[in-house]
Design a protein around this motif. Sequence first.
Motif, PDB file in Angstrom:
ATOM      1  N   LEU A  33      -3.431 -10.652  21.787  1.00  0.00           N
ATOM      2  CA  LEU A  33      -2.512 -10.536  20.754  1.00  0.00           C
ATOM      3  C   LEU A  33      -1.906 -11.925  19.968  1.00  0.00           C
ATOM      4  O   LEU A  33      -2.132 -13.082  20.589  1.00  0.00           O
ATOM      5  CB  LEU A  33      -1.024  -9.925  21.332  1.00  0.00           C
ATOM      6  CG  LEU A  33      -1.533  -8.508  21.967  1.00  0.00           C
ATOM      7  CD1 LEU A  33       0.076  -8.004  22.502  1.00  0.00           C
ATOM      8  CD2 LEU A  33      -2.212  -7.403  21.323  1.00  0.00           C
ATOM      9  N   PRO A  34      -1.635 -11.773  18.821  1.00  0.00           N
ATOM     10  CA  PRO A  34      -0.990 -12.895  18.103  1.00  0.00           C
ATOM     11  C   PRO A  34       0.186 -13.750  18.917  1.00  0.00           C
ATOM     12  O   PRO A  34      -0.013 -15.061  18.772  1.00  0.00           O
ATOM     13  CB  PRO A  34      -0.605 -12.696  16.802  1.00  0.00           C
ATOM     14  CG  PRO A  34      -1.281 -11.250  16.580  1.00  0.00           C
ATOM     15  CD  PRO A  34      -1.311 -10.544  18.103  1.00  0.00           C
ATOM     16  N   ASN A  35       0.998 -13.117  19.676  1.00  0.00           N
ATOM     17  CA  ASN A  35       1.788 -14.217  20.243  1.00  0.00           C
ATOM     18  C   ASN A  35       1.393 -14.199  21.764  1.00  0.00           C
ATOM     19  O   ASN A  35       2.310 -14.638  22.652  1.00  0.00           O
ATOM     20  CB  ASN A  35       3.252 -13.164  20.108  1.00  0.00           C
ATOM     21  CG  ASN A  35       3.227 -11.987  21.132  1.00  0.00           C
ATOM     22  OD1 ASN A  35       1.972 -11.492  21.502  1.00  0.00           O
ATOM     23  ND2 ASN A  35       4.263 -11.522  21.393  1.00  0.00           N
ATOM     24  N   ARG A  36       0.135 -13.936  21.977  1.00  0.00           N
ATOM     25  CA  ARG A  36      -0.252 -14.159  23.586  1.00  0.00           C
ATOM     26  C   ARG A  36       0.483 -13.576  24.601  1.00  0.00           C
ATOM     27  O   ARG A  36       0.500 -13.936  25.772  1.00  0.00           O
ATOM     28  CB  ARG A  36      -0.483 -15.812  23.786  1.00  0.00           C
ATOM     29  CG  ARG A  36      -1.315 -16.417  22.800  1.00  0.00           C
ATOM     30  CD  ARG A  36      -1.924 -17.671  23.239  1.00  0.00           C
ATOM     31  NE  ARG A  36      -2.910 -18.405  22.209  1.00  0.00           N
ATOM     32  CZ  ARG A  36      -3.564 -19.494  22.435  1.00  0.00           C
ATOM     33  NH1 ARG A  36      -3.287 -20.269  23.503  1.00  0.00           N
ATOM     34  NH2 ARG A  36      -4.541 -19.829  21.491  1.00  0.00           N
ATOM     35  N   SER A  37       1.121 -12.455  24.224  1.00  0.00           N
ATOM     36  CA  SER A  37       1.885 -11.739  25.005  1.00  0.00           C
ATOM     37  C   SER A  37       3.219 -12.394  25.637  1.00  0.00           C
ATOM     38  O   SER A  37       3.467 -12.343  26.614  1.00  0.00           O
ATOM     39  CB  SER A  37       1.045 -11.220  26.072  1.00  0.00           C
ATOM     40  OG  SER A  37       0.032 -10.072  25.936  1.00  0.00           O
ATOM     41  N   LEU A  38       3.562 -13.408  24.808  1.00  0.00           N
ATOM     42  CA  LEU A  38       4.795 -14.531  25.250  1.00  0.00           C
ATOM     43  C   LEU A  38       6.095 -13.815  24.361  1.00  0.00           C
ATOM     44  O   LEU A  38       6.019 -13.527  23.138  1.00  0.00           O
ATOM     45  CB  LEU A  38       4.605 -15.717  24.868  1.00  0.00           C
ATOM     46  CG  LEU A  38       3.220 -16.348  25.584  1.00  0.00           C
ATOM     47  CD1 LEU A  38       3.227 -17.942  25.153  1.00  0.00           C
ATOM     48  CD2 LEU A  38       3.481 -16.211  27.110  1.00  0.00           C
ATOM     49  N   TYR A  39       7.268 -13.675  25.188  1.00  0.00           N
ATOM     50  CA  TYR A  39       8.403 -13.121  24.604  1.00  0.00           C
ATOM     51  C   TYR A  39       9.514 -13.807  24.921  1.00  0.00           C
ATOM     52  O   TYR A  39       9.519 -14.540  26.077  1.00  0.00           O
ATOM     53  CB  TYR A  39       8.623 -11.797  25.005  1.00  0.00           C
ATOM     54  CG  TYR A  39       7.549 -10.586  24.452  1.00  0.00           C
ATOM     55  CD1 TYR A  39       7.756 -10.078  23.202  1.00  0.00           C
ATOM     56  CD2 TYR A  39       6.311 -10.561  25.203  1.00  0.00           C
ATOM     57  CE1 TYR A  39       6.623  -9.367  22.807  1.00  0.00           C
ATOM     58  CE2 TYR A  39       5.523  -9.826  24.663  1.00  0.00           C
ATOM     59  CZ  TYR A  39       5.416  -8.889  23.515  1.00  0.00           C
ATOM     60  OH  TYR A  39       4.377  -8.237  23.141  1.00  0.00           O
ATOM     61  N   PRO A  40      10.433 -13.897  24.172  1.00  0.00           N
ATOM     62  CA  PRO A  40      11.758 -14.863  24.506  1.00  0.00           C
ATOM     63  C   PRO A  40      12.316 -14.040  26.062  1.00  0.00           C
ATOM     64  O   PRO A  40      12.297 -12.828  26.244  1.00  0.00           O
ATOM     65  CB  PRO A  40      12.838 -14.440  23.567  1.00  0.00           C
ATOM     66  CG  PRO A  40      11.973 -13.929  22.333  1.00  0.00           C
ATOM     67  CD  PRO A  40      10.712 -13.290  22.844  1.00  0.00           C
ATOM     68  N   PRO A  41      12.901 -14.854  26.753  1.00  0.00           N
ATOM     69  CA  PRO A  41      13.460 -14.540  27.969  1.00  0.00           C
ATOM     70  C   PRO A  41      14.518 -13.263  28.155  1.00  0.00           C
ATOM     71  O   PRO A  41      14.378 -12.266  28.692  1.00  0.00           O
ATOM     72  CB  PRO A  41      14.364 -15.422  28.566  1.00  0.00           C
ATOM     73  CG  PRO A  41      13.521 -16.791  28.034  1.00  0.00           C
ATOM     74  CD  PRO A  41      13.048 -16.454  26.629  1.00  0.00           C
ATOM     75  N   GLU A  42      15.054 -13.081  26.803  1.00  0.00           N
ATOM     76  CA  GLU A  42      16.229 -11.884  26.895  1.00  0.00           C
ATOM     77  C   GLU A  42      15.368 -10.769  26.440  1.00  0.00           C
ATOM     78  O   GLU A  42      16.141  -9.492  26.651  1.00  0.00           O
ATOM     79  CB  GLU A  42      17.064 -12.136  25.404  1.00  0.00           C
ATOM     80  CG  GLU A  42      16.351 -12.464  24.050  1.00  0.00           C
ATOM     81  CD  GLU A  42      16.100 -13.612  23.820  1.00  0.00           C
ATOM     82  OE1 GLU A  42      15.862 -14.002  22.865  1.00  0.00           O
ATOM     83  OE2 GLU A  42      15.946 -14.520  24.769  1.00  0.00           O
ATOM     84  N   ASP A  43      14.105 -10.478  26.307  1.00  0.00           N
ATOM     85  CA  ASP A  43      13.023  -9.396  26.167  1.00  0.00           C
ATOM     86  C   ASP A  43      12.750  -8.865  27.423  1.00  0.00           C
ATOM     87  O   ASP A  43      12.371  -7.759  27.819  1.00  0.00           O
ATOM     88  CB  ASP A  43      12.161  -9.664  25.372  1.00  0.00           C
ATOM     89  CG  ASP A  43      12.325  -9.645  23.910  1.00  0.00           C
ATOM     90  OD1 ASP A  43      13.408  -9.596  23.448  1.00  0.00           O
ATOM     91  OD2 ASP A  43      11.379  -9.912  23.357  1.00  0.00           O
ATOM     92  N   PHE A  44      13.041  -9.442  28.588  1.00  0.00           N
ATOM     93  CA  PHE A  44      12.655  -9.236  30.009  1.00  0.00           C
ATOM     94  C   PHE A  44      13.691  -8.549  30.635  1.00  0.00           C
ATOM     95  O   PHE A  44      14.981  -8.889  30.472  1.00  0.00           O
ATOM     96  CB  PHE A  44      12.113 -10.444  30.581  1.00  0.00           C
ATOM     97  CG  PHE A  44      10.813 -10.964  30.226  1.00  0.00           C
ATOM     98  CD1 PHE A  44       9.449 -10.581  30.680  1.00  0.00           C
ATOM     99  CD2 PHE A  44      10.933 -11.896  28.942  1.00  0.00           C
ATOM    100  CE1 PHE A  44       8.241 -11.108  30.147  1.00  0.00           C
ATOM    101  CE2 PHE A  44       9.574 -12.283  28.476  1.00  0.00           C
ATOM    102  CZ  PHE A  44       8.322 -11.948  29.071  1.00  0.00           C
ATOM    103  N   PHE A  45      13.322  -7.835  31.936  1.00  0.00           N
ATOM    104  CA  PHE A  45      14.226  -7.267  32.804  1.00  0.00           C
ATOM    105  C   PHE A  45      14.743  -7.912  33.847  1.00  0.00           C
ATOM    106  O   PHE A  45      15.972  -8.271  33.865  1.00  0.00           O
ATOM    107  CB  PHE A  45      13.542  -5.869  33.275  1.00  0.00           C
ATOM    108  CG  PHE A  45      14.257  -5.142  34.268  1.00  0.00           C
ATOM    109  CD1 PHE A  45      15.550  -4.244  33.741  1.00  0.00           C
ATOM    110  CD2 PHE A  45      13.955  -4.881  35.430  1.00  0.00           C
ATOM    111  CE1 PHE A  45      16.206  -3.681  34.461  1.00  0.00           C
ATOM    112  CE2 PHE A  45      14.904  -4.157  36.122  1.00  0.00           C
ATOM    113  CZ  PHE A  45      15.844  -3.409  35.951  1.00  0.00           C
ATOM    114  N   ASN A  46      13.854  -8.213  35.019  1.00  0.00           N
ATOM    115  CA  ASN A  46      14.409  -9.216  35.759  1.00  0.00           C
ATOM    116  C   ASN A  46      13.466 -10.191  36.284  1.00  0.00           C
ATOM    117  O   ASN A  46      13.656 -10.766  37.556  1.00  0.00           O
ATOM    118  CB  ASN A  46      14.515  -8.237  37.073  1.00  0.00           C
ATOM    119  CG  ASN A  46      13.410  -7.474  37.522  1.00  0.00           C
ATOM    120  OD1 ASN A  46      12.200  -7.855  36.933  1.00  0.00           O
ATOM    121  ND2 ASN A  46      13.352  -6.623  38.527  1.00  0.00           N
TER     122      ASN A  46
END
Length: 374
Positions: free
Chosen positions: A286-299
């Motif tokens: 994917l364009p973002n290489r499946s990388l997201y800001p920490p606040e998008d994660f659960f645990n």
Amino acid sequence: MRRFFQKAATFFANPGLRLPACCALSVLLYVLAFGFWLDRPLSLDLLRTEMVQKAQRLAALPSPKILILAGSNASYSHSCVVIGAMLALPCENGGTAVGIGLDEIFRRDAPFLRRGDVVYLPMELAQYTATRRQYDAAADGFLLWRHDRALLAHLPPDRIFGALFCCTLADALDALAEMALARHGVSPEALLAREYDAQGDRIDNRLADAAPDLLRHPARAVPPVQDISQGYGAALIARFVAAEAARGVIVIGGLPTDFSTQALNDDAVRAIAGLYTAQGGAFLVLPNRSLYPPEDFFNGEDHLARPCQYRHSIAVAEGLAGLLRRPVVPPGAAIERVAADCPSKKGRLLFVNKKKQKNFVNLGRAGFTAAGPS
């Protein structure tokens, strides 16, 4: 009986036989205890129950179908509810904890794959770099020896030996505690029903229940390229891709979700992609290489909160549709409402170049085709 004990006493009274006899007896008691009596119904056997349930559902799905297979990244960060609906394919999320060996997982699921089926593998990096020694000492050795000796018999000799001598006194004490709890009404099936839906997606990852304290740490280091390409886990993945591609199964690799602060470099992505494309599979980035800001994660890394799980799954479905040359069904209003609550809210995550939809996913500055890195 008296004569038996008399002979046993005479045997053990012999100093030359006492030590080897005691060793042999202790090994026999160990094998009987861990192979036929002790169990871990609320931890390790819970994982086995999960794998069995997912394999049974996979077997019941008509072809063509899609299987999402990885560690917990698959079940937490990917949704069959979204991806299956958008691709108009029956879908099973086969994600299982990273501690379960890929050799075991592949042997469970491969018999239920048919020509034209799709397997999407967003494997965690640790699944590529795992060594043979780590497999020999893996936690699933207890499960294999206790419940799946027929499957264990098809694995390499060192894996069998590691499973046979998997456990310690601490494991025995844990087993006794879990067996007591299970007898008092704690049901593995009930626990799984609260954590997973009928397609294998995690459903206990509500954004409101996220654990921000577990997300405040530096990103994990990216393993060296050599560790990725030469790991024992990587060899198992490459072997699976080659075997299934030869049978007409469409195997597509992908990147796991992780913090956007991770330094995932081009060389690492090429090394991962090459494990698939060199064996007749494809690879999606994917364009973002499946990388997201920490606040998008659960645990923790690999585990997106549900709105972002849906948002990521929409992007994955669009990417897979391009590689498979399938029309994509827009996500329904209910899915879009959930995905809209993802904290990062950065719009559409994937752009498929319609003129080259057959073999190209647009990544901006670094392109990767379905045939490999470019």
